[in-house]
Design a protein around this motif. Sequence first.
Motif, PDB file in Angstrom:
ATOM      1  N   TRP A 135      18.610   2.535  -1.708  1.00 50.49           N
ATOM      2  CA  TRP A 135      17.407   1.698  -1.673  1.00 50.49           C
ATOM      3  C   TRP A 135      17.554   0.523  -2.642  1.00 50.49           C
ATOM      4  CZ3 TRP A 135      13.586  -0.270  -4.734  1.00 50.49           C
ATOM      5  CH2 TRP A 135      12.437  -0.730  -4.087  1.00 50.49           C
ATOM      6  N   LEU A 140      16.522  -3.189  -1.277  1.00 52.62           N
ATOM      7  CA  LEU A 140      15.819  -4.121  -2.162  1.00 52.62           C
ATOM      8  C   LEU A 140      16.341  -5.558  -2.048  1.00 52.62           C
ATOM      9  CD1 LEU A 140      13.649  -4.582  -4.277  1.00 52.62           C
ATOM     10  CD2 LEU A 140      15.292  -3.904  -6.041  1.00 52.62           C
ATOM     11  N   VAL A 256       8.706  -3.401   0.476  1.00 54.09           N
ATOM     12  CA  VAL A 256       9.439  -4.252  -0.467  1.00 54.09           C
ATOM     13  C   VAL A 256       8.915  -5.678  -0.405  1.00 54.09           C
ATOM     14  CG1 VAL A 256      11.705  -5.202  -1.062  1.00 54.09           C
ATOM     15  CG2 VAL A 256      11.514  -2.820  -0.296  1.00 54.09           C
TER      16      VAL A 256
END
Length: 357
Positions: A135, A140, A256
């Motif tokens: 992640w 990200l 995000v």
Amino acid sequence: MSKEHTSLAMSGDEKHDPISGHAGFRPTSAGGNGAQGFAAPSHSLPSGGLPGGAAAKPDKKMHPAVIIALWISLSSSVIVYNKYVLDTKAGLNFPYPVFLTTFHMAFATVGTRLLARYSTLLDGLAHVEMTRERWYRNILPIGALFSASLVTSNMAYLTLSVSFIQMLKAFTPVAVLLISFAFGLKQLSGMLCVIVGSISFGVAIASYGEIEFAMDGFIYQVFAVAFESSRLVMIQVLLQGLKMDPLVSLYYFAPVCAAINTALLIFTEGLAPLLDISRLGPFVLITNAGVAFCLNIAAVFLIGAASSLTLTLAGVVKDIMLIFASIFFLGSSITRLQVFGYAIALGGLVAFKTHKG
């Protein structure tokens, strides 16, 4: 989500090409071909712009032409609707692109989680092994680029016409190619140089012929193309082999983007959109975000609907329809010089998407 960004990371037996924005498109069990969620050209893909694969199975009872028509309609509607909301002249005069993008992503975050709980559209989540390290290292940074591309694209709508923005987006595959050269993901060839030259020449002519040119909007769109192109390349580098269809991708990337955009919102537009939101009304906000979200659902059903060439041509048809919609519904103006330049760019794009080198 406004823009037509979308290129998706391929699953297992598909090899994703970050340049042309589609995979090798092998027939699936549903009788179609796999694509990034949709295999239309990356420059013409809508606000969802997400990595995707072939986890979903289209409804066999739905004719491919219906699915393609639905995707074209939703993709065009997202762009025209966003322009109408943001436009200070011919629209609703809600000039807060960061807030609008943030709301879209918050809506998508909630929507994907509801679909995961109450439908089978997000069953592909079971095929993705998402670790904390993956992640941070993969999701990200790609999410940050996705957020930046959406925000800058929406900011361009404040001062540029939809028709001119569509013409500028034709340069996206060229930008992806240049970045891919730098990363060693694509080899230079004489034919590619000719195609790139024709696209660049066509976009340059279309830009020169724009009668409502605004430098700030042009710069925002240049940044949007740069962010989107970088995102497509990073998808190829970081998400290779992950089985993620458009909704699964949205499930991971929407939170995000919503978080990044919220932080950006504080330092850019502040409380102004919240103080002005009553004038816009909840109906417009919800339907605007809802159309964008439905586009990502349509993308799932578009997987396997037709060949990559058919979907590439569908993307070109969508772009042309958007230009006409911009003229008739938003009062945009285009010149003969722009038509000539864009025709050259579109010819180069079709050659680019079908190039085998």
